[in-house]
Design a protein around this motif. Structure first.
Motif, PDB file in Angstrom:
ATOM      1  N   ALA A   1       0.804  -1.144   0.116  1.00  0.00           N
ATOM      2  CA  ALA A   1      -0.022  -0.125   0.263  1.00  0.00           C
ATOM      3  C   ALA A   1       0.671   1.329  -0.021  1.00  0.00           C
ATOM      4  CB  ALA A   1      -0.959  -0.151   1.138  1.00  0.00           C
ATOM      5  N   ALA A   2       2.041   1.304   0.709  1.00  0.00           N
ATOM      6  CA  ALA A   2       2.885   2.283   0.830  1.00  0.00           C
ATOM      7  C   ALA A   2       3.374   2.628  -0.419  1.00  0.00           C
ATOM      8  CB  ALA A   2       4.066   2.086   1.869  1.00  0.00           C
ATOM      9  N   LEU A   3       4.038   1.558  -1.107  1.00  0.00           N
ATOM     10  CA  LEU A   3       4.317   1.566  -2.467  1.00  0.00           C
ATOM     11  C   LEU A   3       3.290   2.200  -3.566  1.00  0.00           C
ATOM     12  CD1 LEU A   3       6.586  -1.535  -3.187  1.00  0.00           C
ATOM     13  CD2 LEU A   3       7.406   0.706  -2.510  1.00  0.00           C
TER      14      LEU A   3
ATOM     15  N   ARG B   1      -0.490   1.916  15.565  1.00  0.00           N
ATOM     16  CA  ARG B   1       0.255   1.159  14.410  1.00  0.00           C
ATOM     17  C   ARG B   1      -0.593   0.071  13.675  1.00  0.00           C
ATOM     18  NH1 ARG B   1       4.049  -0.863  17.050  1.00  0.00           N
ATOM     19  NH2 ARG B   1       3.789  -3.070  16.919  1.00  0.00           N
ATOM     20  N   ARG B   2      -1.384  -0.401  14.257  1.00  0.00           N
ATOM     21  CA  ARG B   2      -2.862  -1.356  13.706  1.00  0.00           C
ATOM     22  C   ARG B   2      -3.523  -0.650  12.774  1.00  0.00           C
ATOM     23  NH1 ARG B   2      -2.468  -6.467  16.262  1.00  0.00           N
ATOM     24  NH2 ARG B   2      -0.276  -6.682  16.688  1.00  0.00           N
ATOM     25  N   TRP B   3      -4.045   0.549  13.301  1.00  0.00           N
ATOM     26  CA  TRP B   3      -5.018   1.264  12.642  1.00  0.00           C
ATOM     27  C   TRP B   3      -4.352   2.058  11.677  1.00  0.00           C
ATOM     28  CZ3 TRP B   3      -9.761   0.519  12.530  1.00  0.00           C
ATOM     29  CH2 TRP B   3     -10.541   0.098  13.694  1.00  0.00           C
ATOM     30  N   PHE B   4      -3.043   2.304  11.667  1.00  0.00           N
ATOM     31  CA  PHE B   4      -2.302   3.053  10.504  1.00  0.00           C
ATOM     32  C   PHE B   4      -2.360   2.381   9.329  1.00  0.00           C
ATOM     33  CE2 PHE B   4       1.564   3.964   8.174  1.00  0.00           C
ATOM     34  CZ  PHE B   4       1.285   5.078   7.796  1.00  0.00           C
ATOM     35  N   LEU B   5      -2.210   1.131   9.526  1.00  0.00           N
ATOM     36  CA  LEU B   5      -2.325   0.147   8.473  1.00  0.00           C
ATOM     37  C   LEU B   5      -3.608  -0.088   7.746  1.00  0.00           C
ATOM     38  CD1 LEU B   5       0.002  -2.889   9.895  1.00  0.00           C
ATOM     39  CD2 LEU B   5       0.448  -1.642   8.109  1.00  0.00           C
ATOM     40  N   VAL B   6      -4.511   0.000   8.678  1.00  0.00           N
ATOM     41  CA  VAL B   6      -5.840  -0.132   8.165  1.00  0.00           C
ATOM     42  C   VAL B   6      -6.112   1.134   7.174  1.00  0.00           C
ATOM     43  CG1 VAL B   6      -8.479  -0.180   8.808  1.00  0.00           C
ATOM     44  CG2 VAL B   6      -6.753  -1.451   9.959  1.00  0.00           C
ATOM     45  N   ALA B   7      -5.673   2.327   7.791  1.00  0.00           N
ATOM     46  CA  ALA B   7      -6.045   3.482   6.998  1.00  0.00           C
ATOM     47  C   ALA B   7      -5.266   3.424   5.553  1.00  0.00           C
ATOM     48  CB  ALA B   7      -5.508   4.808   7.717  1.00  0.00           C
ATOM     49  N   MET B   8      -3.961   3.134   5.791  1.00  0.00           N
ATOM     50  CA  MET B   8      -3.166   3.052   4.531  1.00  0.00           C
ATOM     51  C   MET B   8      -3.870   2.171   3.512  1.00  0.00           C
ATOM     52  SD  MET B   8      -0.360   3.780   3.035  1.00  0.00           S
ATOM     53  CE  MET B   8       0.754   4.670   4.353  1.00  0.00           C
ATOM     54  N   ILE B   9      -4.267   0.839   3.789  1.00  0.00           N
ATOM     55  CA  ILE B   9      -4.850   0.118   2.855  1.00  0.00           C
ATOM     56  C   ILE B   9      -6.139   0.802   2.374  1.00  0.00           C
ATOM     57  CG2 ILE B   9      -6.174  -2.125   2.817  1.00  0.00           C
ATOM     58  CD1 ILE B   9      -4.155  -3.287   4.302  1.00  0.00           C
ATOM     59  N   VAL B  10      -7.058   1.450   3.205  1.00  0.00           N
ATOM     60  CA  VAL B  10      -8.406   1.810   2.878  1.00  0.00           C
ATOM     61  C   VAL B  10      -8.086   3.131   1.951  1.00  0.00           C
ATOM     62  CG1 VAL B  10     -10.403   3.136   3.575  1.00  0.00           C
ATOM     63  CG2 VAL B  10      -9.560   1.085   4.728  1.00  0.00           C
TER      64      VAL B  10
END
Length: 445
Positions: free
Chosen positions: A158-160, A233-242
């Motif tokens: 997702a970051a890429l 950190r976990r919610w940041f991953l969710v936000a990144m994917i969404v």
């Protein structure tokens, strides 16, 4: 026999020595497979193997050899009690082998002969990764480790993808690996309505969007049940994917997001659902402000279904049912033989399976996808009966991931894309492992 415990009682499981297959922890192997699947760009292959030669695909085949060789001795055998995934995989492999035999009864052109052989390699890899996950994951905490690593891989791509969307920079395309070549089917950066369509380490934006949608439920589970100090950190991953999911400007990705909402939201408490709807609204407003025009483009993708060129092209694909399917309705013309350069692109995996593997292949494919859903749902019911809310939520999240695949396969030829096809069978194996571990009478010794 292993017992399922309440969430607060799992600390002692994490320090126990994990069972192993052939003295090697299967979860470690699956973790390496996840890294190869998400970090190593799927466009890189071992040239002579073609589409079956991705590093993740080769490792999947090796997993099958390892799994089968471990069954030689009872001491190393991974089989412990019932496991429906074994039956599902056997049914799927039998359908593919029958199609292979039917294809070789006729004279095949060189490209199709190579393609049908590659199809067997792909099938072996999918079977290996599903069986290893279903029988090799020994405990719930080890299944949780696989989930975390899948989500971490999703956050990485997702970051890429976010970088690629805003800058047009394809970092994955600038890499080089000794011994690997770039697949001839690799496409450069695509655009739609002047928006870059990221694909990160996947081979196409559609594949990238569907993979993110399949991983989103697993990321949500990790965020909801995160321990204090890890929630950010976990919610940041969710936000990144969404955030990155709609940037693919893909109807399949939006469909996947809708499926996740339909499957996950009903099981949440009312306050969670209200909060999720509010946050989704805030997210859309923020996305509209940061990327003007993107929401409008996504809205038109949905509202123009049935009239836009993409939908019309997919509808016209059904002409192959009368041109090809009727001549070989039961076993098809051979898995992998309906080549785009020879025939046409079919943006529907069920339709493509009907042509290549016939009625038997479509039935086997539906068995794979539906069995993942039903196994996860069965694990949820068993966990709720044991008052294990965390495992029940995890089961629903795996069910949501399989539901995304079930519906997304209508919108593109998924088996032509290595990342999404490998991920589907890995999730099937995880659903089987969760089903087994949610029943003490079927757990590992």
């Amino acid at each position: 026999m292993a017992q399922i415990t309440a969430p607060g009682d799992r600390e002692h499981l994490a320090v126990a020595e994990p069972p192993a297959i052939g003295q090697v922890d299967a979860v470690t192997v699956l973790s390496v497979f996840v890294v190869m699947l998400t970090v190593v760009p799927a466009r890189f292959i071992v040239g002579p193997l073609g589409a079956a030669g991705t590093p993740a695909g080769i490792m999947a085949v090796l997993c099958l050899f390892w799994y089968l060789s471990s069954m030689i001795a009872a001491r190393t055998s991974p089989i412990r009690g019932r496991q429906p995934v074994r039956t599902v995989v056997v049914v799927f492999c039998c359908a593919m082998l029958a199609s292979y035999a039917a294809a070789n009864l006729r004279s095949l052109p060189g490209l199709e002969a190579n393609a049908v052989d590659r199809g067997l390699i792909l099938t072996a890899g999918w079977a290996g990764i599903a069986l290893l996950a279903a029988d090799g994951i020994p405990r719930l905490d080890r299944l949780e480790a696989v989930r975390r690593r899948l989500v971490a891989g999703g956050g990485f791509i997702a970051a890429l993808g976010c970088l690629q969307f805003f800058t047009g920079l394809d970092l994955a395309g600038r890499l080089a690996f000794p011994g690997l070549t770039t697949s001839t089917s690799y496409t450069s950066l695509l655009q739609r309505d002047e928006f870059n369509r990221p694909m990160a380490t996947a081979t196409h934006p559609i594949e990238f969007g569907v993979v993110l949608a399949m991983l989103l439920p697993l990321a949500l589970h990790g965020a909801v049940y995160a321990r204090p100090g890890r929630r950010g950190r976990r919610w940041f991953l969710v936000a990144m994917i969404v955030t990155v999911l709609p940037m693919t400007v893909s109807r399949s990705a939006i469909l996947g997001l809708a499926v996740v909402c339909v499957v996950i939201l009903p099981i949440w408490p009312a306050m969670w659902r209200i909060t999720a709807v509010i946050m989704l609204g805030v997210f859309m407003v923020a996305l509209r402000a940061v990327v003007p025009g993107l929401i409008g483009t996504l809205t038109s993708l949905v509202s123009d279904i049935g009239s836009d060129s993409s939908t019309v092209t997919r509808t016209n694909d059904y002409v192959v049912l009368s041109d090809t399917f009727v001549h070989r309705p039961w076993l098809g013309q051979g898995f992998g033989t309906y080549l785009p350069q020879t025939y046409r692109i079919l943006d529907n995996q069920y339709l493509l399976s009907a042509v290549e593997t016939g009625v038997a292949g479509v039935a086997a494919l539906l068995t794979v996808l539906l069995s993942g859903w039903f196994l996860a749902r069965s694990a949820r019911r068993a966990s709720r009966a044991r008052r294990d809310a965390e495992t029940a939520h995890l089961a629903q999240c795996f069910a949501a991931s399989m539901a995304v695949a079930l519906f997304a396969f209508f919108t593109f030829d998924a088996f032509s894309f290595p990342m999404v096809s490998n991920l589907t069978f890995l999730l099937l194996g995880c659903c089987g492992a969760l089903w087994r571990l949610s029943r003490p009478e079927d757990g590992t010794a």
